[in-house]
Design an enzyme around this catalytic site. Structure first.
Site, PDB file in Angstrom:
ATOM      1  N   THR A   1      38.062  54.284  38.734  1.00  0.00           N
ATOM      2  CA  THR A   1      38.993  53.954  37.653  1.00  0.00           C
ATOM      3  C   THR A   1      38.436  54.491  36.345  1.00  0.00           C
ATOM      4  O   THR A   1      37.325  54.128  35.952  1.00  0.00           O
ATOM      5  CB  THR A   1      39.148  52.430  37.576  1.00  0.00           C
ATOM      6  OG1 THR A   1      39.565  51.975  38.855  1.00  0.00           O
ATOM      7  CG2 THR A   1      40.183  52.042  36.536  1.00  0.00           C
TER       8      THR A   1
ATOM      9  N   CYS B   1      36.917  44.430  38.612  1.00  0.00           N
ATOM     10  CA  CYS B   1      37.967  45.340  38.146  1.00  0.00           C
ATOM     11  C   CYS B   1      38.800  44.814  36.991  1.00  0.00           C
ATOM     12  O   CYS B   1      38.776  45.378  35.903  1.00  0.00           O
ATOM     13  CB  CYS B   1      38.876  45.714  39.312  1.00  0.00           C
ATOM     14  SG  CYS B   1      38.066  46.846  40.430  1.00  0.00           S
TER      15      CYS B   1
ATOM     16  N   PHE C   1      50.433  36.638  42.127  1.00  0.00           N
ATOM     17  CA  PHE C   1      49.653  36.672  40.881  1.00  0.00           C
ATOM     18  C   PHE C   1      50.203  35.731  39.818  1.00  0.00           C
ATOM     19  O   PHE C   1      50.106  35.985  38.628  1.00  0.00           O
ATOM     20  CB  PHE C   1      49.525  38.119  40.361  1.00  0.00           C
ATOM     21  CG  PHE C   1      48.388  38.816  41.048  1.00  0.00           C
ATOM     22  CD1 PHE C   1      48.500  39.173  42.386  1.00  0.00           C
ATOM     23  CD2 PHE C   1      47.188  39.051  40.401  1.00  0.00           C
ATOM     24  CE1 PHE C   1      47.445  39.756  43.052  1.00  0.00           C
ATOM     25  CE2 PHE C   1      46.122  39.624  41.062  1.00  0.00           C
ATOM     26  CZ  PHE C   1      46.261  39.978  42.387  1.00  0.00           C
TER      27      PHE C   1
ATOM     28  N   LYS D   1      37.092  44.339  33.376  1.00  0.00           N
ATOM     29  CA  LYS D   1      36.594  45.561  32.736  1.00  0.00           C
ATOM     30  C   LYS D   1      37.734  46.569  32.530  1.00  0.00           C
ATOM     31  O   LYS D   1      37.735  47.313  31.547  1.00  0.00           O
ATOM     32  CB  LYS D   1      35.448  46.177  33.533  1.00  0.00           C
ATOM     33  CG  LYS D   1      35.844  47.117  34.641  1.00  0.00           C
ATOM     34  CD  LYS D   1      34.657  47.945  35.127  1.00  0.00           C
ATOM     35  CE  LYS D   1      34.938  48.631  36.463  1.00  0.00           C
ATOM     36  NZ  LYS D   1      36.122  49.450  36.577  1.00  0.00           N
TER      37      LYS D   1
HETATM   38  C1  UDX Z   1      34.816  51.188  42.352  1.00  0.00           C
HETATM   39  C2  UDX Z   1      35.293  52.285  41.415  1.00  0.00           C
HETATM   40  O1  UDX Z   1      34.683  53.452  41.628  1.00  0.00           O
HETATM   41  C3  UDX Z   1      35.351  51.805  40.023  1.00  0.00           C
HETATM   42  O2  UDX Z   1      35.686  52.806  39.110  1.00  0.00           O
HETATM   43  C4  UDX Z   1      36.429  50.819  40.071  1.00  0.00           C
HETATM   44  O3  UDX Z   1      36.784  50.368  38.810  1.00  0.00           O
HETATM   45  C5  UDX Z   1      35.985  49.668  40.935  1.00  0.00           C
HETATM   46  O4  UDX Z   1      35.721  50.116  42.223  1.00  0.00           O
HETATM   47  P1  UDX Z   1      32.742  49.948  43.305  1.00  0.00           P
HETATM   48  O5  UDX Z   1      32.992  50.593  44.606  1.00  0.00           O
HETATM   49  O6  UDX Z   1      33.050  48.497  43.152  1.00  0.00           O
HETATM   50  O7  UDX Z   1      33.531  50.768  42.166  1.00  0.00           O
HETATM   51  O8  UDX Z   1      31.314  50.286  42.743  1.00  0.00           O
HETATM   52  P2  UDX Z   1      29.886  49.885  43.278  1.00  0.00           P
HETATM   53  O9  UDX Z   1      30.008  48.869  44.350  1.00  0.00           O
HETATM   54  O10 UDX Z   1      29.103  49.675  42.051  1.00  0.00           O
HETATM   55  O11 UDX Z   1      29.419  51.223  43.987  1.00  0.00           O
HETATM   56  C6  UDX Z   1      29.119  52.419  43.365  1.00  0.00           C
HETATM   57  C7  UDX Z   1      28.162  53.198  44.274  1.00  0.00           C
HETATM   58  O12 UDX Z   1      27.954  54.484  43.738  1.00  0.00           O
HETATM   59  C8  UDX Z   1      26.799  52.548  44.443  1.00  0.00           C
HETATM   60  O13 UDX Z   1      26.478  52.442  45.811  1.00  0.00           O
HETATM   61  C9  UDX Z   1      25.857  53.505  43.719  1.00  0.00           C
HETATM   62  O14 UDX Z   1      24.566  53.542  44.281  1.00  0.00           O
HETATM   63  C10 UDX Z   1      26.589  54.821  43.886  1.00  0.00           C
HETATM   64  N1  UDX Z   1      26.236  55.861  42.898  1.00  0.00           N
HETATM   65  C11 UDX Z   1      26.213  55.583  41.580  1.00  0.00           C
HETATM   66  C12 UDX Z   1      25.961  57.157  43.333  1.00  0.00           C
HETATM   67  O15 UDX Z   1      25.954  57.409  44.530  1.00  0.00           O
HETATM   68  N2  UDX Z   1      25.682  58.110  42.409  1.00  0.00           N
HETATM   69  C13 UDX Z   1      25.612  57.863  41.077  1.00  0.00           C
HETATM   70  O16 UDX Z   1      25.356  58.770  40.280  1.00  0.00           O
HETATM   71  C14 UDX Z   1      25.911  56.550  40.649  1.00  0.00           C
HETATM   72  C1  UDX Z   2      42.018  43.997  41.934  1.00  0.00           C
HETATM   73  C2  UDX Z   2      43.405  44.597  42.193  1.00  0.00           C
HETATM   74  O1  UDX Z   2      44.253  43.649  42.836  1.00  0.00           O
HETATM   75  C3  UDX Z   2      43.283  45.842  43.038  1.00  0.00           C
HETATM   76  O2  UDX Z   2      44.551  46.452  43.224  1.00  0.00           O
HETATM   77  C4  UDX Z   2      42.339  46.799  42.343  1.00  0.00           C
HETATM   78  O3  UDX Z   2      42.176  47.976  43.088  1.00  0.00           O
HETATM   79  C5  UDX Z   2      41.004  46.144  42.099  1.00  0.00           C
HETATM   80  O4  UDX Z   2      41.187  44.950  41.339  1.00  0.00           O
HETATM   81  P1  UDX Z   2      40.319  42.453  43.284  1.00  0.00           P
HETATM   82  O5  UDX Z   2      39.443  42.527  42.081  1.00  0.00           O
HETATM   83  O6  UDX Z   2      39.731  42.638  44.642  1.00  0.00           O
HETATM   84  O7  UDX Z   2      41.494  43.529  43.161  1.00  0.00           O
HETATM   85  O8  UDX Z   2      40.986  41.021  43.281  1.00  0.00           O
HETATM   86  P2  UDX Z   2      42.413  40.371  43.073  1.00  0.00           P
HETATM   87  O9  UDX Z   2      42.909  39.863  44.344  1.00  0.00           O
HETATM   88  O10 UDX Z   2      43.296  41.260  42.275  1.00  0.00           O
HETATM   89  O11 UDX Z   2      41.995  39.093  42.186  1.00  0.00           O
HETATM   90  C6  UDX Z   2      41.430  39.269  40.900  1.00  0.00           C
HETATM   91  C7  UDX Z   2      41.123  37.952  40.255  1.00  0.00           C
HETATM   92  O12 UDX Z   2      42.318  37.290  39.852  1.00  0.00           O
HETATM   93  C8  UDX Z   2      40.375  36.922  41.138  1.00  0.00           C
HETATM   94  O13 UDX Z   2      39.342  36.326  40.362  1.00  0.00           O
HETATM   95  C9  UDX Z   2      41.439  35.913  41.497  1.00  0.00           C
HETATM   96  O14 UDX Z   2      40.897  34.653  41.726  1.00  0.00           O
HETATM   97  C10 UDX Z   2      42.318  35.952  40.252  1.00  0.00           C
HETATM   98  N1  UDX Z   2      43.713  35.537  40.484  1.00  0.00           N
HETATM   99  C11 UDX Z   2      44.525  36.265  41.282  1.00  0.00           C
HETATM  100  C12 UDX Z   2      44.225  34.425  39.818  1.00  0.00           C
HETATM  101  O15 UDX Z   2      43.517  33.746  39.065  1.00  0.00           O
HETATM  102  N2  UDX Z   2      45.550  34.079  39.998  1.00  0.00           N
HETATM  103  C13 UDX Z   2      46.380  34.793  40.794  1.00  0.00           C
HETATM  104  O16 UDX Z   2      47.559  34.440  40.902  1.00  0.00           O
HETATM  105  C14 UDX Z   2      45.849  35.914  41.473  1.00  0.00           C
END
Ligand code: UDX
Ligand code: UDX
Length: 435
Positions: free
Chosen positions: A122, A259, A248, A262
């Protein structure tokens, strides 16, 4: 097809396994050697239903491998998915793009003519356009293909997406992405083709909309508290309007995770940069409303402990940012638990999956492996993450364990009648008549 998936966190590990499962030959890449070794042995570094079995299957079949080498990745395939994290910068709400840039710059020199680098991370609107020239020097192209997976159902969300968004700069890139996703589109997944800017925007706009929906109903809960109305009934009645929909719209402690918080901050910061801060100024309020729910929950709990947490015992049910996950990143539950501890209480936290992760971030909280232990001698019990098993608890049995049977149901999912019948005093956001 041969594909690489760079960054094997939540998004990348799931994407890599699912792409291998659908018939591609996949190389997963990560800078973290331990993570690479664990994944290669079929062990994801987090709890995600179905992922472990899929990893083991595809690794054993030889269609999924892992490495730490970007050079190897550049040689292995012509289609590369970038799934590294884009965390919030410590000094502002903006996104930190250094990992994405490091991957693009690390790949570029080794890429073959015609390679396609597909961002899934993202990012702020306009990032693909900005990075495109760095790849063009190697004859490679950039595309953006945001992910929408939810933790806890990430595998299903990836294999049966409600939409695939392909942000491309050429017909060739579109054809490549259509080929990658052919097994999913054949099973009915809609495929939306657009430019990279729109694709980037689909992701941040969708998450902003979801966050807004949650904060909207939580704002209504605040009104309910003053007026003696019931927010659960309000949400149910609103959600039955098909133009609004029930998803939601669950009122309570608000959103957390890696997500939504941020992404809305990064979007607001990006809008300022492009001179349109006012267009999404409401996102700041969405964020404030969300933060307020944590404070309101602490205040509600304090009412049950005689106005002070000093020397009190508080049981916390739930540490993960939502049920079905062991992720504690920006967990509302742990933020509340920590604040209660800071104000002088002894806090014992239970969670079915997230205790290890929670302990690493909040070592000063106490942890219990079963609910009864967490609740022993508690002055108040806080229900902060709505794991389904908490609905199966026996309120009468727990009443015999606590010091005072008082419950704050900050997620509004427990049955008030059953708890009240067992002698509990109740508090819940947006339901002032419960208590
Ligand atoms: C993802 C998306 O990429 C982020 O932009 C989105 O908003 C949320 O979901 P996520 O998969 O949750 O992020 O990230 P994280 O679990 O932190 O994993 C990132 C991975 O990339 C880590 O395993 C880290 O070691 C790796 N990494 C990071 C690399 O391999 N190379 C780098 O230079 C930096
Ligand atoms: C979210 C988006 O749904 C997904 O599409 C995106 O790619 C990543 O971010 P995620 O962070 O896994 O996914 O969780 P989500 O199920 O969206 O819940 C987010 C937060 O909202 C949680 O803390 C949940 O408890 C809260 N929530 C959700 C509420 O408080 N009320 C609701 O009705 C729904």
């Amino acid at each position: 097809m041969r594909l690489t998936v760079i960054g094997t966190g939540y998004v990348g590990a799931v994407h890599a396994a699912c792409m291998a499962e659908t018939g591609h030959e996949v190389l997963g890449v990560d800078v973290d050697e331990e993570r690479v070794a664990a994944l290669a042995a079929g062990h994801p570094p987090f709890h995600e239903p179905g992922l472990s079995a899929m990893l083991q299957r595809t690794v054993a079949a030889g269609t999924l491998r892992f490495t730490t080498s970007l050079e190897e990745a550049a040689r292995f395939a012509d289609t590369h998915f970038v799934c590294v994290g884009t965390p919030q910068r410590p000094d502002s709400g903006a996104a930190d793009l250094r990992h994405v840039e490091a991957v693009v710059d690390g790949l570029a020199p080794g890429l073959r003519e015609g390679a396609l680098v597909v961002g899934k991370s993202t990012v702020p609107v306009g990032t693909a356009d900005r990075l495109a020239p760095r790849l063009a020097v190697s004859g490679a192209e950039i595309a953006w293909n945001p992910e929408f997976l939810r933790e806890g159902s990430a595998v299903q969300d990836t294999l049966r997406p409600e939409r695939i968004v392909a942000g491309v700069r050429s017909a060739g890139a579109e054809a490549r992405l259509r080929a990658v996703y052919a097994p999913l589109t054949a099973a009915g997944a809609p495929f939306v083709v657009t430019d990279t800017v729109t694709a980037e925007l689909v992701k941040v706009a969708s998450n902003s909309f979801l966050a807004t929906k949650i904060s909207f109903i939580n704002a209504m809960a605040e009104i309910c508290d003053v007026m003696g109305a019931d927010v659960l009934t309000l949400a149910e009645a609103m959600g039955r309007d098909s133009r609004i929909g029930p998803a939601f719209l669950s009122p309570g402690l608000g959103f957390g995770g890696s997500c939504l918080p941020k992404d809305i901050r990064a979007f607001a910061a990006r809008a300022e940069e492009i001179g349109r801060g006012e267009s999404v100024a409401f996102l700041r309020q969405v964020d404030e409303i969300n933060a307020r729910q944590r404070r309101r929950t602490v205040d509600l709990a304090e009412r049950f402990t005689g106005g002070s947490f000093e020397d009190r015992d508080v049981a916390v049910l739930g540490a993960a940012f939502k049920p079905g996950s062991d992720d504690v990143r920006d967990s509302p539950a742990l933020a509340v638990a920590e604040e209660v501890r800071r104000r002088g209480a002894r806090v014992r936290v239970h969670d079915p999956e997230a205790i290890d992760n929670a302990r690493a971030v909040y070592p000063e909280l106490q942890y219990a492996l079963d609910v009864t232990k967490a609740c022993e001698q508690a002055d108040v019990v806080l229900h902060l993450t709505e794991w389904p098993q908490y609905r199966e608890l026996d309120p009468a049995a727990l009443a015999g364990v606590v010091r005072a049977p008082a419950l704050v149901d900050a997620r509004n999912t427990l049955d008030p009648q059953a708890w009240r019948a067992a002698g509990w005093r109740l508090g819940a956001p947006g339901r002032p008549r419960l208590g």
